[in-house]
Structure formats: C-alpha cells, structure tokens
Write a protein that holds these residues in place. Structure first.
Motif, PDB file in Angstrom:
ATOM      1  N   UNK A 142       0.847  -1.204   0.000  1.00 37.38           N
ATOM      2  CA  UNK A 142       0.000   0.000   0.000  1.00 37.38           C
ATOM      3  C   UNK A 142       0.882   1.253   0.000  1.00 37.38           C
ATOM      4  N   UNK A 143       2.006   1.186   0.697  1.00 37.37           N
ATOM      5  CA  UNK A 143       2.937   2.328   0.741  1.00 37.37           C
ATOM      6  C   UNK A 143       3.620   2.544  -0.610  1.00 37.37           C
ATOM      7  N   UNK A 144       3.741   1.483  -1.371  1.00 40.22           N
ATOM      8  CA  UNK A 144       4.392   1.545  -2.681  1.00 40.22           C
ATOM      9  C   UNK A 144       3.490   2.299  -3.662  1.00 40.22           C
ATOM     10  N   UNK A 145       3.978   3.419  -4.172  1.00 42.07           N
ATOM     11  CA  UNK A 145       3.143   4.277  -5.008  1.00 42.07           C
ATOM     12  C   UNK A 145       3.070   3.833  -6.458  1.00 42.07           C
ATOM     13  N   UNK A 146       2.671   2.581  -6.688  1.00 42.17           N
ATOM     14  CA  UNK A 146       2.549   2.061  -8.058  1.00 42.17           C
ATOM     15  C   UNK A 146       1.248   1.275  -8.161  1.00 42.17           C
ATOM     16  N   UNK A 147       0.257   1.909  -8.788  1.00 49.53           N
ATOM     17  CA  UNK A 147      -1.088   1.332  -8.854  1.00 49.53           C
ATOM     18  C   UNK A 147      -1.088  -0.068  -9.462  1.00 49.53           C
ATOM     19  N   UNK A 148      -0.231  -0.258 -10.445  1.00 53.44           N
ATOM     20  CA  UNK A 148      -0.180  -1.536 -11.152  1.00 53.44           C
ATOM     21  C   UNK A 148       0.071  -2.696 -10.182  1.00 53.44           C
TER      22      UNK A 148
END
Ligand SMILES: *Cc1c(COP(=O)(O)O)cnc(C)c1O
Length: 384
Positions: A142-148
């Motif tokens: 969730x913290x990772x800013x990559x929607x994919x």
C-alpha cells in the motif's frame, strides 16, 4: 536443465529468472553450472556488500553459528546489542529494532509513525511518492506508489496517500489536511528506475515536515549501508530523518532488517508493541557487525571514486542515455532495447539488472577497479 524444470514445477512462479544457475562465487565474480565466470554488477540486488563468499564475513558468521546461533529475543545476546550500538553511534540515530527484511523494517517504521501520531494528534496517513517501492507485504505494498502493483490485491490497508516526486506544493496540500502522520521517501528510487530525488525537493520536504510537525521517514533498504558513498544517503542530502529503515546490504548476504529511530521516535515502541522471532538473530548480526566495521571513511571514499569513474565512463558512451544514480547505484537507458543489452552483456560475461526502463548497476562495493573497467567496456560495446 533438470534444475530449471524442478524450479518451474515446485517453486511459485513469482520471479522472472535469468537463464543461469549460479553455483559459486568469489568477490565480484560468480560461476555458473557450465563453468562460465561472470563479473557481477548485481550484488544480489544490493545485498552482497563485499561480494560473494567474502572471507571475513564468512568467518564472522561461521564462528557465531558454531557458538550460539539463536536464542529468541527473551535473552540478551552480544551481536545484536553491539550492532545496534555501532549503528546508532555511526548514524546519530538513537535506537534500533531488528527484523529480517526490508519490508519488515518498513512495517515497523509505519507502526511506529502511526503510534507516535496517535499519541500526538490522531493523524494516521503515511504520505509516499509515486513510483516508489517499499516492499511486498500488504502495508508496504500500500505504501508503494505504483497502482499496477496494487491491482490484484484489494483491499489494501488504508491510510496511504501519494504525491509526485518534486511536487512540494502537492505535498504541502496533503499536509494541510492534518491527517498525515509521516512522509516516507526513498532518496534514490531504486526499483522505480534509479531516480535520485533532487536536493531541492528533499530539503523542501524536511522543511515541510518540520513546519507541519510530521515525521520524515527514509527508506534506505537499497541505498543504505555505504552504497550512496556515505554510510547512509541522508548524510549525502544533509537531512536528519526521524526514522530510517534499512536491510539488504547491511547483512552482506544473510537476512536482516533494521529500523533506526531518531530522538522523537526512540521510545515510541514499548514492551509488547512489536516483535520478531528471528529479528536480531546472532548469526545475521555477527555478519552485519563485520560488514559495518569495514565501511570506514577510507572505504567510502573508494566507493565515491568508483562511482565517479562509472559516471564519467558511461555518461558520454554511444547508445547510453539518461544516466542517473548515486554512489554505486546507477541506472541508464539504452538506445537498443534494455533486455537485449542485458542479455548481450551476460553472454559476454557481465551480469546486470533492470529497473523499469533502465539497466541498473549495483556492484559489490569492494569490486576491484580492474574488473569495473572491464565490465564498463563490455557494457559500452553492447550498448553501441
Ligand atoms: C528491496 C526493497 C524493499 C523490500 O525489501 P525486502 O527485503 O525485499 O522485503 C523495500 N524498500 C526498498 C527501497 C527496497 O529496495
């Protein structure tokens, strides 16, 4: 062939492996099952700080394994205590929590930031950057800013918001809502394509964190432990984070994660708040202690020299563009398809990584200059 088939039969297909089975290594060189030797610029993804089978590290962990391999955290043991002392004395941070991976170091960082804010004003959101990478657990995903990467794993834990790297006004807008507990950044976005944040943006974030009284947290899982040319990259940027997470290169090849707390956050976690069965494991910590003791100012100066050599050698090379990075973490695009360049280098005996659209270099920090120069020639020939 047999091993590859067994892998495909019995191991979950989460990794797109290179078509190589590695059997032994020494320093910056590694040999496959056909007896071919390669110069390794992957460093086990920034883990093998002193390369393969480093004798000093191997002796430190072997000695510890033969003495006391594990006790549980219900007892005091020397290696983790001495490692925490070294980490604090050399980083200026105040306390450490040990875990086993980067994702776990970030989980601990997130829990600590949440508890700190809960006691202060009830804010709970963590602001991270688009294109970031913070791990594979649900919260760090969730913290990772990559929607994919989020798509197939809904619902993810709540309380994460994103801003664009470089967009200070966007960050400030989010801070004005009063719901942000902490800002979490990678000073050099590694998996995202080896993109260093600009000094201006980072200084601006530090100022905003102070102005709005939110925690500034720094994920140094990949760039930490000497790779930036300083012990930690925040030293290169002249900021003092409230929490730093690190892992990969700290262990030199064994699993370890560490969350470092500054003045404000040192005493947030109390008995029962967090834990890890293997965290602070004596063998992993004995290895890390040996790694850290060798990241001396003289050694770090050599890291910076090798970095300058790589930047100078690759910057103007035909077929290579958009060279970015810090220390011995570099990325570049190529006019030819990146996969083709990586495959050709592998055939020519040089192992490289990819990050998004870029070739990524993460050599062991002690790679001899002669091998580095040889690898550069191979890269230049492949990219031309
Ligand atoms: C690799 C990485 C992580 C995750 O570490 P794991 O040990 O794979 O859990 C987190 N943050 C950054 C910046 C990383 O590069």
């Amino acid at each position: 062939m047999k091993l590859k088939e067994l892998d495909q039969t019995y191991i979950a297909g989460t990794y797109a492996r290179f078509p190589l089975t590695l059997i032994k290594g020494e320093g910056a060189c590694v040999t496959d099952d056909a007896g071919k030797t390669y110069i390794d610029l992957t460093g086990g993804i920034a883990v093998n700080t002193f390369g393969f089978a480093d004798a000093i590290w191997a002796e430190a962990i072997a000695k510890q394994a033969q003495t006391l391999q594990h006790t549980s955290n219900l007892f005091y043991t020397e290696p983790c205590i001495l490692l925490a002392q070294q980490l604090c004395e050399r980083s200026g941070m105040k306390k450490v929590f040990f875990s086993n991976s980067g994702a776990e170091a970030n989980e601990c960082l997130i829990k600590t930031a949440r508890k700190y804010a809960a006691q202060k004003n009830g804010a709970s959101s963590i602001l991270t950057l688009e294109n970031s990478f913070h791990g594979r657990t649900l919260a760090t995903l969730a913290a990772t800013g990559q929607e994919k990467k989020h798509k197939d794993f809904q619902p993810l834990p709540e309380g994460f918001v994103y801003a664009k790297a470089g967009d200070l006004a966007g960050v400030e807008q989010q801070l004005q809502t009063g719901t942000i507990a902490a800002i979490l950044i990678e000073l050099v976005q590694g998996e995202g394509g080896v993109n260093p944040l600009s000094q201006e943006f980072v200084s601006g974030l530090a100022a905003l964190a102070k102005q709005y009284d939110v925690l500034l947290c720094d994920d140094e899982v990949q760039i930490g432990n000497g790779r930036s040319g300083s012990l930690y990259a925040y030293m290169e940027y002249g900021i003092v984070p409230d929490i730093v997470s690190t892992a990969k290169g700290l262990g030199g090849g064994l699993p370890i994660g560490a969350t470092l707390f500054g003045e404000k956050t040192a005493d947030v976690l109390q008995a029962g708040d967090h834990g890890s069965t293997f965290g602070g494991n004596p063998v992993a910590c004995a290895g890390a202690l040996s790694i850290l003791s060798r990241l001396t100012p003289e050694f770090l100066a050599e890291v910076r020299e090798k970095s300058s050599f790589l930047f100078a050698a690759l910057e103007a090379a035909p077929g290579i563009k958009n060279l970015t990075g810090l220390g011995l973490m570099l990325g570049f695009e190529t006019e030819k398809p990146v996969d083709e360049v990586i495959a050709q280098c592998r055939e020519q005996g040089v192992l490289l990584l990819k990050a998004k659209t870029k070739v990524r270099l993460l050599p062991p920090l002690n790679i001899p200059q002669t091998l580095l120069a040889q690898a550069v020639e191979t890269i230049k020939a492949a990219a031309k």
